[in-house]
Design a protein around this motif. Structure first.
Motif, short mmCIF file in Angstrom:
data_model
loop_
_atom_site.label_atom_id
_atom_site.label_comp_id
_atom_site.label_asym_id
_atom_site.label_seq_id
_atom_site.Cartn_x
_atom_site.Cartn_y
_atom_site.Cartn_z
N VAL A 5 0.98 28.70 -45.85
CA VAL A 5 2.05 28.13 -45.13
C VAL A 5 1.84 27.33 -43.89
CG1 VAL A 5 3.54 30.22 -45.71
CG2 VAL A 5 2.20 30.11 -43.52
N ASN A 6 0.57 27.20 -43.63
CA ASN A 6 0.14 26.34 -42.67
C ASN A 6 -0.37 24.82 -43.03
OD1 ASN A 6 0.58 28.21 -40.69
ND2 ASN A 6 -1.38 29.06 -40.81
N GLY A 7 0.56 24.33 -43.85
CA GLY A 7 0.32 22.94 -44.06
C GLY A 7 1.00 22.00 -43.75
N VAL A 8 1.49 20.75 -44.43
CA VAL A 8 2.26 19.80 -44.07
C VAL A 8 3.21 19.35 -44.99
CG1 VAL A 8 2.17 17.36 -42.89
CG2 VAL A 8 0.24 19.15 -42.39
N LEU A 9 4.70 19.22 -44.44
CA LEU A 9 5.49 18.93 -45.24
C LEU A 9 5.33 17.27 -45.20
CD1 LEU A 9 7.93 19.70 -47.13
CD2 LEU A 9 9.44 19.68 -44.98
N LEU A 10 5.08 16.62 -46.52
CA LEU A 10 4.97 15.26 -46.54
C LEU A 10 6.30 14.65 -46.65
CD1 LEU A 10 1.81 15.07 -48.43
CD2 LEU A 10 2.11 14.92 -45.97
N SER A 11 7.46 15.23 -47.35
CA SER A 11 8.53 14.66 -47.98
C SER A 11 9.33 15.74 -48.28
CB SER A 11 8.42 13.52 -48.99
OG SER A 11 8.02 14.30 -50.22
N ASP A 51 -9.88 22.18 -46.31
CA ASP A 51 -10.04 22.20 -44.94
C ASP A 51 -11.11 23.64 -44.60
OD1 ASP A 51 -8.62 24.39 -45.18
OD2 ASP A 51 -7.11 23.97 -43.49
N TRP A 52 -11.65 23.97 -45.41
CA TRP A 52 -12.53 25.10 -45.09
C TRP A 52 -13.38 24.80 -44.00
CZ3 TRP A 52 -12.01 30.00 -46.45
CH2 TRP A 52 -12.98 31.04 -46.15
N TYR A 53 -14.15 23.69 -43.93
CA TYR A 53 -15.31 23.66 -42.87
C TYR A 53 -14.72 23.16 -41.68
CZ TYR A 53 -18.86 25.24 -46.15
OH TYR A 53 -19.34 26.05 -47.00
N THR A 54 -13.73 22.01 -41.88
CA THR A 54 -13.17 21.13 -40.83
C THR A 54 -12.23 22.01 -39.88
OG1 THR A 54 -13.32 19.34 -42.44
CG2 THR A 54 -12.08 19.25 -40.27
N TYR A 55 -11.37 22.98 -40.45
CA TYR A 55 -10.34 23.60 -39.68
C TYR A 55 -10.36 24.99 -39.84
CZ TYR A 55 -8.61 19.25 -38.94
OH TYR A 55 -8.70 17.52 -38.52
N HIS A 56 -10.52 25.57 -41.29
CA HIS A 56 -10.33 27.06 -41.58
C HIS A 56 -11.47 28.05 -40.74
CE1 HIS A 56 -9.07 30.59 -43.42
NE2 HIS A 56 -10.26 30.89 -43.65
N LEU A 57 -12.71 27.53 -40.79
CA LEU A 57 -13.62 28.22 -39.93
C LEU A 57 -13.37 28.22 -38.48
CD1 LEU A 57 -16.75 27.65 -42.17
CD2 LEU A 57 -15.33 29.71 -42.27
N GLY A 58 -12.67 27.31 -38.04
CA GLY A 58 -12.37 27.14 -36.42
C GLY A 58 -11.27 27.77 -36.25
N MET A 59 -10.67 28.58 -37.00
CA MET A 59 -9.27 29.29 -36.76
C MET A 59 -8.17 28.37 -36.93
SD MET A 59 -10.69 32.23 -36.80
CE MET A 59 -9.26 33.27 -36.56
N GLY A 60 -8.34 27.58 -37.87
CA GLY A 60 -7.06 26.69 -37.96
C GLY A 60 -6.95 26.37 -39.49
N GLU A 61 -5.82 25.23 -39.82
CA GLU A 61 -5.47 24.86 -41.08
C GLU A 61 -5.09 23.41 -41.06
OE1 GLU A 61 -6.52 26.58 -43.37
OE2 GLU A 61 -6.43 28.62 -42.94
N VAL A 62 -4.51 23.02 -42.03
CA VAL A 62 -4.23 21.55 -42.26
C VAL A 62 -3.41 21.00 -41.19
CG1 VAL A 62 -2.89 19.85 -43.85
CG2 VAL A 62 -4.59 21.87 -44.75
N HIS A 63 -2.26 22.03 -40.50
CA HIS A 63 -1.42 21.37 -39.90
C HIS A 63 -2.19 21.32 -38.44
CE1 HIS A 63 -1.39 25.51 -38.79
NE2 HIS A 63 -0.86 25.26 -37.61
N CYS A 64 -3.06 21.74 -38.23
CA CYS A 64 -3.82 21.69 -36.88
C CYS A 64 -4.44 20.26 -36.63
CB CYS A 64 -5.15 23.06 -36.87
SG CYS A 64 -4.17 24.39 -36.69
N GLY A 65 -4.96 19.52 -37.84
CA GLY A 65 -5.70 18.41 -37.79
C GLY A 65 -4.76 17.15 -38.24
N THR A 66 -3.45 17.13 -38.44
CA THR A 66 -2.76 16.26 -39.10
C THR A 66 -1.68 15.85 -38.17
OG1 THR A 66 -1.43 17.94 -40.26
CG2 THR A 66 -3.15 16.97 -41.44
N ASN A 67 -1.48 14.46 -38.07
CA ASN A 67 -0.36 13.78 -37.34
C ASN A 67 0.73 13.44 -38.41
OD1 ASN A 67 -1.15 14.31 -34.62
ND2 ASN A 67 -2.61 12.72 -34.92
#
Length: 80
Positions: A5-11, A51-67
């Motif tokens: 659920v912590n993703g990004v709605l693209l459209s 996003d395992w290494y980039t965000y998940h292991l840092g306690m985040g998900e896709v939405h944490c690193g997207t604009n």
């Protein structure tokens, strides 16, 4: 476990979710299949991103690193 659920709605019909990395049974990731199925019932095509290494292991998900750019010219909330 990545939070789907912590993703990004693209459209209105496209959703970007973190890769699920669930148990593989019969060659299929059963968590990915379940998430894809649920979002499809809501009218979304789901695309997954690792996003395992980039965000998940840092306690985040896709939405944490997207604009994303959003159209804020019209009300986004449901009409009563």
């Amino acid at each position: 476990m990545p939070g789907a659920v912590n993703g990004v709605l693209l459209s209105p019909t496209s959703y970007l979710a973190p890769q699920q990395w669930g148990p593989v049974i019969g060659g299929r990731d059963i968590f990915t299949d379940a998430v894809t199925s649920v979002y499809a019932k809501a009218g979304f095509k789901t695309t997954y991103i690792d996003d395992w290494y980039t965000y998940h292991l840092g306690m985040g998900e896709v939405h944490c690193g997207t604009n994303t750019l959003r159209d804020a010219t019209a009300p986004w909330w449901p009409k009563a």
